[in-house]
Each structure stands twice: as C-alpha cells, then as structure tokens.
Design a protein around this motif. Structure first.
Motif, PDB file in Angstrom:
ATOM      1  N   MET A 204      28.108  64.143  43.380  1.00 30.62           N
ATOM      2  CA  MET A 204      28.703  63.446  42.401  1.00 30.62           C
ATOM      3  C   MET A 204      28.629  63.669  41.012  1.00 30.62           C
ATOM      4  O   MET A 204      27.414  63.702  40.677  1.00 30.62           O
ATOM      5  CB  MET A 204      28.362  62.173  42.942  1.00 30.62           C
ATOM      6  N   ILE A 205      29.628  63.581  40.267  1.00 28.01           N
ATOM      7  CA  ILE A 205      29.616  63.861  38.974  1.00 28.01           C
ATOM      8  C   ILE A 205      28.925  62.510  38.318  1.00 28.01           C
ATOM      9  O   ILE A 205      29.565  61.429  38.571  1.00 28.01           O
ATOM     10  CB  ILE A 205      30.846  64.019  38.142  1.00 28.01           C
ATOM     11  N   ALA A 206      27.757  62.259  37.563  1.00 23.14           N
ATOM     12  CA  ALA A 206      27.478  61.160  36.967  1.00 23.14           C
ATOM     13  C   ALA A 206      27.367  61.243  35.267  1.00 23.14           C
ATOM     14  O   ALA A 206      26.518  61.721  34.934  1.00 23.14           O
ATOM     15  CB  ALA A 206      25.939  60.922  37.466  1.00 23.14           C
ATOM     16  N   ARG A 207      28.857  60.816  35.188  1.00 21.40           N
ATOM     17  CA  ARG A 207      28.985  60.911  33.513  1.00 21.40           C
ATOM     18  C   ARG A 207      29.903  60.216  33.077  1.00 21.40           C
ATOM     19  O   ARG A 207      30.995  59.783  33.761  1.00 21.40           O
ATOM     20  CB  ARG A 207      29.297  62.534  33.404  1.00 21.40           C
ATOM     21  N   CYS A 208      29.765  59.594  32.139  1.00 19.16           N
ATOM     22  CA  CYS A 208      30.594  58.672  31.332  1.00 19.16           C
ATOM     23  C   CYS A 208      30.742  58.938  29.978  1.00 19.16           C
ATOM     24  O   CYS A 208      29.625  59.213  29.284  1.00 19.16           O
ATOM     25  CB  CYS A 208      30.267  57.223  31.553  1.00 19.16           C
ATOM     26  N   SER A 209      31.851  59.277  29.370  1.00 21.16           N
ATOM     27  CA  SER A 209      31.789  59.318  27.678  1.00 21.16           C
ATOM     28  C   SER A 209      32.267  58.069  27.176  1.00 21.16           C
ATOM     29  O   SER A 209      33.073  57.423  27.422  1.00 21.16           O
ATOM     30  CB  SER A 209      32.736  60.464  27.488  1.00 21.16           C
ATOM     31  N   ALA A 210      31.476  58.036  25.843  1.00 19.74           N
ATOM     32  CA  ALA A 210      32.060  56.891  25.161  1.00 19.74           C
ATOM     33  C   ALA A 210      32.728  57.447  23.783  1.00 19.74           C
ATOM     34  O   ALA A 210      32.148  58.373  23.257  1.00 19.74           O
ATOM     35  CB  ALA A 210      30.705  55.955  24.951  1.00 19.74           C
ATOM     36  N   ASP A 211      33.605  56.845  23.199  1.00 16.59           N
ATOM     37  CA  ASP A 211      34.471  57.470  22.194  1.00 16.59           C
ATOM     38  C   ASP A 211      34.497  56.462  21.206  1.00 16.59           C
ATOM     39  O   ASP A 211      35.301  56.554  20.015  1.00 16.59           O
ATOM     40  CB  ASP A 211      35.675  57.854  22.594  1.00 16.59           C
ATOM     41  N   ASN A 212      33.535  55.568  20.880  1.00 14.60           N
ATOM     42  CA  ASN A 212      33.614  54.423  20.125  1.00 14.60           C
ATOM     43  C   ASN A 212      34.527  53.561  19.898  1.00 14.60           C
ATOM     44  O   ASN A 212      34.915  52.492  18.832  1.00 14.60           O
ATOM     45  CB  ASN A 212      33.453  55.168  18.599  1.00 14.60           C
ATOM     46  N   LEU A 213      35.364  53.354  20.910  1.00 11.95           N
ATOM     47  CA  LEU A 213      36.341  52.591  21.218  1.00 11.95           C
ATOM     48  C   LEU A 213      35.685  51.108  21.427  1.00 11.95           C
ATOM     49  O   LEU A 213      34.522  50.800  22.033  1.00 11.95           O
ATOM     50  CB  LEU A 213      37.049  52.611  22.664  1.00 11.95           C
ATOM     51  N   SER A 214      36.190  49.989  20.760  1.00 11.59           N
ATOM     52  CA  SER A 214      35.394  48.881  20.649  1.00 11.59           C
ATOM     53  C   SER A 214      34.885  48.501  21.990  1.00 11.59           C
ATOM     54  O   SER A 214      33.829  47.684  22.029  1.00 11.59           O
ATOM     55  CB  SER A 214      36.317  47.789  19.927  1.00 11.59           C
ATOM     56  N   VAL A 215      35.676  48.474  23.149  1.00 14.59           N
ATOM     57  CA  VAL A 215      35.293  47.978  24.148  1.00 14.59           C
ATOM     58  C   VAL A 215      34.101  48.713  24.847  1.00 14.59           C
ATOM     59  O   VAL A 215      33.275  48.221  25.470  1.00 14.59           O
ATOM     60  CB  VAL A 215      36.432  48.219  25.333  1.00 14.59           C
ATOM     61  N   HIS A 216      33.938  50.015  24.358  1.00 17.82           N
ATOM     62  CA  HIS A 216      32.803  50.994  24.856  1.00 17.82           C
ATOM     63  C   HIS A 216      31.447  50.353  23.810  1.00 17.82           C
ATOM     64  O   HIS A 216      30.629  50.799  24.429  1.00 17.82           O
ATOM     65  CB  HIS A 216      33.225  52.155  24.651  1.00 17.82           C
ATOM     66  N   LEU A 217      31.898  49.544  22.939  1.00 16.99           N
ATOM     67  CA  LEU A 217      30.414  49.309  22.165  1.00 16.99           C
ATOM     68  C   LEU A 217      30.153  48.097  22.417  1.00 16.99           C
ATOM     69  O   LEU A 217      29.208  47.493  21.815  1.00 16.99           O
ATOM     70  CB  LEU A 217      30.917  49.510  20.600  1.00 16.99           C
ATOM     71  N   ARG A 218      30.716  47.489  23.239  1.00 15.01           N
ATOM     72  CA  ARG A 218      30.289  46.040  23.804  1.00 15.01           C
ATOM     73  C   ARG A 218      29.044  45.966  24.448  1.00 15.01           C
ATOM     74  O   ARG A 218      28.441  47.007  24.971  1.00 15.01           O
ATOM     75  CB  ARG A 218      31.362  45.293  24.593  1.00 15.01           C
ATOM     76  N   ARG A 219      28.339  44.848  24.386  1.00 13.86           N
ATOM     77  CA  ARG A 219      26.996  44.713  24.989  1.00 13.86           C
ATOM     78  C   ARG A 219      27.099  45.079  26.683  1.00 13.86           C
ATOM     79  O   ARG A 219      26.225  45.374  27.242  1.00 13.86           O
ATOM     80  CB  ARG A 219      26.495  43.125  24.703  1.00 13.86           C
ATOM     81  N   GLU A 220      28.132  44.567  27.323  1.00 11.53           N
ATOM     82  CA  GLU A 220      28.066  44.544  28.834  1.00 11.53           C
ATOM     83  C   GLU A 220      27.967  46.109  29.041  1.00 11.53           C
ATOM     84  O   GLU A 220      27.272  46.583  30.117  1.00 11.53           O
ATOM     85  CB  GLU A 220      29.301  44.047  29.225  1.00 11.53           C
ATOM     86  N   PRO A 221      28.826  47.077  28.550  1.00 12.91           N
ATOM     87  CA  PRO A 221      28.801  48.401  29.135  1.00 12.91           C
ATOM     88  C   PRO A 221      27.440  49.048  28.714  1.00 12.91           C
ATOM     89  O   PRO A 221      26.842  49.819  29.488  1.00 12.91           O
ATOM     90  CB  PRO A 221      29.874  49.167  28.206  1.00 12.91           C
ATOM     91  N   ALA A 222      26.761  48.829  27.558  1.00  5.38           N
ATOM     92  CA  ALA A 222      25.473  49.268  27.068  1.00  5.38           C
ATOM     93  C   ALA A 222      24.650  48.917  28.141  1.00  5.38           C
ATOM     94  O   ALA A 222      23.436  49.491  28.453  1.00  5.38           O
ATOM     95  CB  ALA A 222      25.151  48.934  25.705  1.00  5.38           C
ATOM     96  N   ALA A 223      24.444  47.482  28.426  1.00  7.99           N
ATOM     97  CA  ALA A 223      23.465  46.852  29.477  1.00  7.99           C
ATOM     98  C   ALA A 223      23.790  47.708  30.671  1.00  7.99           C
ATOM     99  O   ALA A 223      22.616  47.646  31.297  1.00  7.99           O
ATOM    100  CB  ALA A 223      23.788  45.544  29.551  1.00  7.99           C
ATOM    101  N   HIS A 224      24.900  47.885  31.148  1.00  8.18           N
ATOM    102  CA  HIS A 224      24.926  48.211  32.651  1.00  8.18           C
ATOM    103  C   HIS A 224      24.439  49.732  32.472  1.00  8.18           C
ATOM    104  O   HIS A 224      23.754  50.369  33.609  1.00  8.18           O
ATOM    105  CB  HIS A 224      26.589  48.679  32.742  1.00  8.18           C
ATOM    106  N   ALA A 225      24.552  50.380  31.443  1.00  6.26           N
ATOM    107  CA  ALA A 225      24.167  51.979  31.209  1.00  6.26           C
ATOM    108  C   ALA A 225      22.545  52.094  31.352  1.00  6.26           C
ATOM    109  O   ALA A 225      21.943  52.860  31.875  1.00  6.26           O
ATOM    110  CB  ALA A 225      24.798  52.718  29.969  1.00  6.26           C
ATOM    111  N   GLU A 226      22.155  50.999  30.510  1.00 11.49           N
ATOM    112  CA  GLU A 226      20.579  50.788  30.525  1.00 11.49           C
ATOM    113  C   GLU A 226      19.965  50.464  31.923  1.00 11.49           C
ATOM    114  O   GLU A 226      18.985  51.074  32.263  1.00 11.49           O
ATOM    115  CB  GLU A 226      20.271  49.560  29.520  1.00 11.49           C
ATOM    116  N   GLU A 227      20.675  49.527  32.628  1.00  8.79           N
ATOM    117  CA  GLU A 227      20.096  49.030  33.789  1.00  8.79           C
ATOM    118  C   GLU A 227      20.255  50.301  34.980  1.00  8.79           C
ATOM    119  O   GLU A 227      19.543  50.387  35.955  1.00  8.79           O
ATOM    120  CB  GLU A 227      20.969  47.926  34.486  1.00  8.79           C
ATOM    121  N   ASN A 228      21.162  51.089  34.479  1.00 10.10           N
ATOM    122  CA  ASN A 228      21.662  52.478  35.550  1.00 10.10           C
ATOM    123  C   ASN A 228      21.461  53.717  34.986  1.00 10.10           C
ATOM    124  O   ASN A 228      22.366  54.516  34.752  1.00 10.10           O
ATOM    125  CB  ASN A 228      22.862  52.090  36.077  1.00 10.10           C
ATOM    126  N   LYS A 229      19.959  54.007  34.407  1.00  9.56           N
ATOM    127  CA  LYS A 229      19.780  55.048  33.672  1.00  9.56           C
ATOM    128  C   LYS A 229      20.240  56.495  34.216  1.00  9.56           C
ATOM    129  O   LYS A 229      20.775  57.457  33.854  1.00  9.56           O
ATOM    130  CB  LYS A 229      18.589  55.137  33.174  1.00  9.56           C
TER     131      LYS A 229
END
Length: 109
Positions: free
Chosen positions: A1-26
């Motif tokens: 399985m590919i485990a990759r997500c790219s962030a492109d500075n879109l405002s929704v990608h800079l929100r706290r929730e996606p950052a918290a999800h990424a941190e919880e699931n390193k």
C-alpha cells in the motif's frame, strides 16, 4: 500500500486537524510539503494531466457516467507504477521512497 499524502499549502491542508491526524499516524500518511504555485513539482498535477488526456475523447451522458469513466481511468493509472513514477520524477520522490518500512515508522519526515 502506498502511504503518502502531499500537502500543497492549500488552506485546508494547513488546518490543525490534518496536521494532528498526520502526527497521530506517523507511519501513514507520509506528508511532504510541496511549494505553492509549482505544478511541475506537484505529482497530483501529473495524475490530473494523465486523467484529462485519457477521458478527452469520452462522452458522458450524465454525471453518473462521468463518475464511472473517471473512476475507471484513475484505477488504470493506479495500477501503472511507471505512470505514477513519471509524475513523481521532478519531485525527487519514487514509489519505493513513499512506502514506509518498519525503520521509517520511528523517524519523522
């Protein structure tokens, strides 16, 4: 399985929730910060380009038909690693570099 997500500075990608999800699931998803306004460095743009070219001569009768065609074409791209690697070329990433190994799960990216 590919485990990759790219962030492109879109405002929704800079929100706290996606950052918290990424941190919880390193181990998954792997997040790579991409520069804004650099479509040549954003592999998503390559995938969209492939998709648009593949459906250019398709005629959809309605939204359901268009959705079916789009899903089918994306599935074809998904199973062609050479196409995906072509979209990753300018980023310096490869399909192999985006798959988390057990050693990678303890380090931060």
């Amino acid at each position: 399985m590919i485990a990759r997500c790219s962030a492109d500075n879109l405002s929704v990608h800079l929100r706290r929730e996606p950052a918290a999800h990424a941190e919880e699931n390193k181990a998954w998803p792997r997040v790579y910060q991409l520069p804004s306004h650099a479509p040549d460095l954003n592999p998503t743009e390559g995938v969209w380009s492939l998709l648009k070219r593949s459906i250019a001569n398709s005629a959809a009768a309605d939204l359901r038909s268009l959705t079916r065609i789009t899903k089918r074409k994306l599935k074809k791209i998904q199973y062609c690693p050479e196409l995906i690697n072509g979209c990753l070329t300018k980023t310096g990433l490869t399909m192999e570099s985006t798959i988390a190994s057990p050693a990678d799960t303890t380090s931060s990216t």
